[in-house]
Design an enzyme around this catalytic site. Sequence first.
Site, PDB file in Angstrom:
ATOM      1  N   ARG A 139       0.889  -1.164  -0.003  1.00  0.00           N
ATOM      2  CA  ARG A 139      -0.128   0.136  -0.027  1.00  0.00           C
ATOM      3  C   ARG A 139       0.787   1.251   0.129  1.00  0.00           C
ATOM      4  NH1 ARG A 139      -3.139   0.953   5.329  1.00  0.00           N
ATOM      5  NH2 ARG A 139      -1.568   2.551   5.459  1.00  0.00           N
ATOM      6  N   HIS A 152      -4.174   4.567   4.358  1.00  0.00           N
ATOM      7  CA  HIS A 152      -5.180   3.745   4.284  1.00  0.00           C
ATOM      8  C   HIS A 152      -6.238   4.438   3.336  1.00  0.00           C
ATOM      9  CE1 HIS A 152      -8.411   0.805   5.027  1.00  0.00           C
ATOM     10  NE2 HIS A 152      -9.322   1.798   5.562  1.00  0.00           N
ATOM     11  N   TYR A 199       2.587   5.292  12.022  1.00  0.00           N
ATOM     12  CA  TYR A 199       2.714   3.950  12.365  1.00  0.00           C
ATOM     13  C   TYR A 199       3.634   3.126  11.349  1.00  0.00           C
ATOM     14  CZ  TYR A 199      -1.243   3.408   9.020  1.00  0.00           C
ATOM     15  OH  TYR A 199      -1.905   3.559   8.020  1.00  0.00           O
TER      16      TYR A 199
HETATM   17  C1  LIG Z   1     -16.450  -5.590   9.573  1.00  0.00           C
HETATM   18  C2  LIG Z   1     -15.630  -4.273   9.666  1.00  0.00           C
HETATM   19  N1  LIG Z   1     -14.599  -4.137  10.604  1.00  0.00           N
HETATM   20  C3  LIG Z   1     -14.047  -3.106  10.555  1.00  0.00           C
HETATM   21  C4  LIG Z   1     -14.235  -2.170   9.580  1.00  0.00           C
HETATM   22  C5  LIG Z   1     -13.279  -0.859   9.456  1.00  0.00           C
HETATM   23  N2  LIG Z   1     -12.072  -1.167   8.662  1.00  0.00           N
HETATM   24  C6  LIG Z   1     -12.487  -0.590   7.316  1.00  0.00           C
HETATM   25  S1  LIG Z   1     -11.199  -1.060   6.065  1.00  0.00           S
HETATM   26  C7  LIG Z   1     -10.391  -1.655   7.305  1.00  0.00           C
HETATM   27  C8  LIG Z   1      -9.028  -2.325   7.031  1.00  0.00           C
HETATM   28  C9  LIG Z   1      -9.151  -3.577   5.996  1.00  0.00           C
HETATM   29  O1  LIG Z   1      -7.892  -3.877   5.759  1.00  0.00           O
HETATM   30  P1  LIG Z   1      -7.518  -4.787   4.525  1.00  0.00           P
HETATM   31  O2  LIG Z   1      -8.637  -5.955   4.606  1.00  0.00           O
HETATM   32  O3  LIG Z   1      -6.265  -5.265   4.454  1.00  0.00           O
HETATM   33  O4  LIG Z   1      -7.865  -3.959   3.247  1.00  0.00           O
HETATM   34  P2  LIG Z   1      -7.229  -2.778   2.650  1.00  0.00           P
HETATM   35  O5  LIG Z   1      -7.805  -1.649   3.356  1.00  0.00           O
HETATM   36  O6  LIG Z   1      -5.751  -2.691   3.242  1.00  0.00           O
HETATM   37  O7  LIG Z   1      -7.032  -2.848   1.233  1.00  0.00           O
HETATM   38  C10 LIG Z   1     -11.049  -1.646   8.570  1.00  0.00           C
HETATM   39  C11 LIG Z   1     -10.390  -2.388   9.791  1.00  0.00           C
HETATM   40  C12 LIG Z   1     -15.125  -2.221   8.565  1.00  0.00           C
HETATM   41  N3  LIG Z   1     -15.582  -1.499   7.635  1.00  0.00           N
HETATM   42  N4  LIG Z   1     -15.890  -3.459   8.585  1.00  0.00           N
END
Ligand SMILES: Cc1ncc(C[n+]2csc(CCOP(=O)(O)OP(=O)(O)O)c2C)c(N)n1
Length: 357
Positions: free
Chosen positions: A254, A258, A267
């Site tokens: 990435r 985020h 971080y």
């Molecule tokens: C069920 C749920 N838990 C937490 C969140 C908050 N949240 C949104 S994106 C994210 C991180 C996801 O990381 P990843 O699966 O690695 O995908 P990336 O964003 O890195 O592409 C979180 C914890 C959410 N939207 N839904």
Amino acid sequence: MKIIARFEISYYQILNETSEIVGTLPSFAKDNEHLLRLYRIMVLNRVFDTKAIALQRTGRLGTYPSSLGQEAVFTGIGDAMLKNDILVPYYRDYAAMWMRGIPLSDILLFWGGDERGNLQGGEDLPFSVPVGSQGLHAAGIATALKIRQEKRAVLTTCGEGATSQGDFYEALNIAGIWKLPIVFVINNNQWAISVPRSQQTAAATLAQKAIAAGFQGEQVDGNDVLAVRERVDVALTKAREENIPTLLEMICYRQCDHTTADEATRYEPKGVRDLEWKKEPIMRLRRYLENLKIWNQILEEQLQKECTAEVEKAVQAYLATKPAPASDMIDYLYAKLPHTLFEQREQIKQVGDQCHG
Ligand SMILES: Cc1ncc(C[n+]2csc(CCOP(=O)(O)OP(=O)(O)O)c2C)c(N)n1
Ligand SMILES: [Mg+2]
């Protein structure tokens, strides 16, 4: 004691970090036009991300998750899928969505948010902001395709963080036991907001999570659009032709916060991003095209101009779109509105009309 089962996880790469061919060249990669098309889409993806962030920073877009550094994953997916296949995406798959017919202006509308005086998700778009639940929806769709005996495949994406969610395992399990025509793609960009891959799971790979479900998982260099396109194509063909599911773990990084609401310097260890940038997908393919003598600086400048113009057109369409009526959030949920929602819909309509009036 005897060993009763053994498993291996393969890693696939075709075009390495220094733009050399290290794997078997698939037939699509022998077609220069095809290579150029993949390159153009990755560049368009990057120009779009840059513009979307600029819109957010100037108060014209809501929170936006960039796909910087992950363009090869979503471009390879979009290119390998057939029109008839079904994409069940998460929230960074812009290139794949665009290749499947979603206008860039619709993607902007989705992230429009309150800053435009609009309602989040006001457009009827086939994507939302799921983290891990979409795998189950995808498995449901794949079940329907199988029952109807249609030769189509479902491809669903998620991040590596999403693989820790229970729904993810349930989806893999049912795909394995029901032999569903489905491909699971993990965009392993090493971060789930501020949680690093090392704290996500003690498993050596995410690909091996397929083993417990009874099908194959593999790792692919997610910075190598040739490998991504090839492995997705192989997996989709197995799904369509033989109802065999596959899990693909795309290894990338990435290269951005985020979302625009995040600040990764808080971080992310210093220096890692720069180191990873040496592997990034666009320069990697560009060098290869230059070596083939089918790309140069003049063509690059021309492409940048074309992409900027295309994105600008999408921005104008986005900014000119009237906010969707508030009642849309109910209207597009049901084929026939349940009577219990009539009253609520009327209330929403009145409040919405006042806001927009
Ligand atoms: C069920 C749920 N838990 C937490 C969140 C908050 N949240 C949104 S994106 C994210 C991180 C996801 O990381 P990843 O699966 O690695 O995908 P990336 O964003 O890195 O592409 C979180 C914890 C959410 N939207 N839904
Ligand atoms: Mg992630």
